[in-house]
Scaffold this active site. Structure first.
Site, short mmCIF file in Angstrom:
data_model
loop_
_atom_site.label_atom_id
_atom_site.label_comp_id
_atom_site.label_asym_id
_atom_site.label_seq_id
_atom_site.Cartn_x
_atom_site.Cartn_y
_atom_site.Cartn_z
N ASP A 162 0.87 -1.17 0.00
CA ASP A 162 0.00 0.00 0.00
C ASP A 162 0.91 1.23 0.00
OD1 ASP A 162 -1.56 2.15 0.63
OD2 ASP A 162 -2.44 1.29 2.45
N GLN A 202 1.13 6.51 1.13
CA GLN A 202 1.93 7.54 1.82
C GLN A 202 3.38 7.51 1.37
OE1 GLN A 202 0.44 9.76 3.50
NE2 GLN A 202 -1.51 8.79 3.99
N LYS A 223 -3.59 11.88 -3.02
CA LYS A 223 -2.47 12.13 -2.09
C LYS A 223 -1.20 12.49 -2.86
CE LYS A 223 -4.44 8.79 1.11
NZ LYS A 223 -4.96 9.48 2.29
C1 LIG Z 1 -1.67 4.17 4.06
C2 LIG Z 1 -3.03 4.40 3.47
N1 LIG Z 1 -3.64 3.39 2.84
C3 LIG Z 1 -4.86 3.53 2.30
C4 LIG Z 1 -5.53 4.73 2.36
C5 LIG Z 1 -6.88 4.83 1.74
O1 LIG Z 1 -6.86 5.73 0.68
P1 LIG Z 1 -8.20 6.13 -0.08
O2 LIG Z 1 -9.17 6.55 0.97
O3 LIG Z 1 -7.78 7.26 -0.97
O4 LIG Z 1 -8.65 4.92 -0.83
C6 LIG Z 1 -4.94 5.80 3.02
C7 LIG Z 1 -5.66 7.07 3.17
O5 LIG Z 1 -5.47 7.81 4.11
C8 LIG Z 1 -3.66 5.64 3.59
O6 LIG Z 1 -3.04 6.64 4.21
#
Ligand SMILES: Cc1ncc(COP(=O)(O)O)c(C=O)c1O
Length: 423
Positions: A217, A220, A243
């Site tokens: 994932d 960040q 992001k």
């Molecule tokens: C590490 C991480 N994974 C997944 C997500 C989920 O992202 P999204 O809500 O844009 O799908 C976030 C969002 O804050 C995140 O920081």
């Protein structure tokens, strides 16, 4: 309260080039032209969603003004133009991640949808009852819940790598959880509530040695460092466009082509088929197989522009600049004995989570807001992290390329105001 040590940042590409020109960067972001309650906007919430440069805003408006039509469907000039722009974004993103081919890039709504797609399609097909999936204790809920859903549906076993006191994970502990039963590992690259940079390359190697596939994932990580999926050796990589200074509602799932070919569709509908009869439907090749329905056309084009923008500034410069600002912020906050930094791992990126003795994080956020300072307060969709550190929530200041030491000075000033009020 606990003393925190100053951490050093170890994302790739740091210190290789000249300094980032923050004034020029800020001029690219129209949002900073305004004031908030007569104060300069100090935006320290890019981990939730980053601001957008004019280059991205312009690409989206140009898409609607001069090149908008549905993609992959029309034989007419405008549809071909839209399709060309849409497909060219996919190529840009493939190059950005150093994917072997742009067919390995699937457009999704965001990281959440990307992980759900993999859990449902790959997990639903290839994981069997009793197979083990490993995640870490520091995951965003979007990398926990899809695996729990799969656990409830298929009887897989979910194992969790614990977090050490400084917010890191111990590779030896991870190694002890690995076995022939491990079929999948899904981990964050940078933890959103702690800022910890996870050694994902080592995790990929270790997981592969027992035959497990790995999803990273990268939400960040991509805004702050150069990511090379081939060098990392991961099987899947996801991130959200918003992001990375791009629009919301668009994200990316990277997956190795051979895996995408083996995986069944996640959703059915238009654009993902080769042919349809009532007796039998055959599916298109990836990535179209996983993109049912009209896609987020302007979102994909906007994300392509965001990738162009980030590359034009240079991720090496961004990483070095943000590391300097994070060091400065950490040093400033470490000097206060009423503040506890949550997440003090040696390798961190762009996130500073903390609590102030005797003051609820929401009160901190509200007082800072009076001074035009935007921080996130809450559990950051990482409730298990809050439980691990015994706090209900934290204040999280997170950085984008437009943040400088002046923003940290403003934050420190705002925190002094908090102390005055709660004395
Ligand atoms: C590490 C991480 N994974 C997944 C997500 C989920 O992202 P999204 O809500 O844009 O799908 C976030 C969002 O804050 C995140 O920081």
């Amino acid at each position: 309260m606990k003393e925190t040590s100053i951490r050093k940042t170890a994302l790739e590409g740091i210190g290789k080039s000249s300094a980032l020109d923050i004034n020029s960067v800020r001029r690219d972001f129209p949002i900073f032209a305004q004031t908030v309650r007569d104060e300069r906007l100090v935006f320290l919430d890019s981990a939730a969603s980053a601001q957008k440069p004019s280059q991205v805003i312009r690409a989206i408006s140009e898409c609607y003004e001069s090149q908008y039509a549905n993609v992959h469907r029309g034989v007419y000039w405008l549809s071909e133009k839209a399709t060309e722009a849409f497909d060219s974004s996919r190529k840009k993103i493939g190059a950005f991640l150093n994917a072997a081919s742009s067919s390995e890039i699937v457009f999704v709504r965001g990281a959440t949808e990307g992980i759900n797609l993999v859990a449902a399609s790959y997990g639903g097909t290839f994981l069997q009852p009793g197979d083990e999936v490993i995640i870490t204790h520091m995951e965003h809920h979007s990398n926990i819940v899809p695996w729990q859903i799969l656990r409830d549906q298929k009887g897989i076993i979910l194992k969790v790598v614990p977090i050490e006191d400084d917010g890191s994970i111990d590779l030896e502990v991870f190694g002890n959880l690995l076995s022939a039963k491990t079929k999948f590992v899904s981990v964050t690259h940078v933890a959103n509530a702690l800022g910890t940079v996870v050694p994902v390359k080592e995790i990929c190697n270790m997981a592969h040695s027992v035959g497990a596939h790995v999803l990273i994932d990268g939400c960040q990580a991509v805004p702050h460092s150069q990511v090379d999926v081939q060098k990392l050796g991961c099987d899947f990589y996801v991130f959200s466009g918003h992001k990375l200074y791009g629009p919301s509602g668009i994200g990316v799932l990277y997956a190795k082509e051979e895996l995408l070919h083996q995986m069944p569709p996640y959703q059915g509908g238009g654009d993902m088929i080769e042919s349809v009869t009532f007796e039998k439907t055959s599916y298109a090749d990836p990535p179209q197989r996983f993109e049912a329905g009209t896609p987020n056309i302007s979102g994909a084009i906007g994300l392509g522009a965001a990738v162009d923008y980030v590359r034009s500034i240079g991720l090496d410069k961004i990483a070095a600049h943000e590391a300097g600002v994070l060091d400065y912020a950490t040093e400033c906050l470490s000097g206060r004995n009423d503040i506890q930094i949550i997440g003090t791992a040696a390798n961190k990126a762009s996130v500073l989570s903390f609590v102030i003795e005797g003051v609820h994080p929401h009160d901190v956020g509200t007082i800072l807001d009076q001074e035009g300072i935007a921080v996130r307060t809450g559990h950051h969709c990482a409730q298990p992290v809050m439980d691990r550190f015994g706090v209900p929530s934290t204040v999280r200041a997170s950085l984008g390329m437009y943040n400088g030491r002046d923003d940290i000075d403003a934050l420190i000033g705002g925190l002094e105001r908090v102390r005055e009020i709660f004395n």
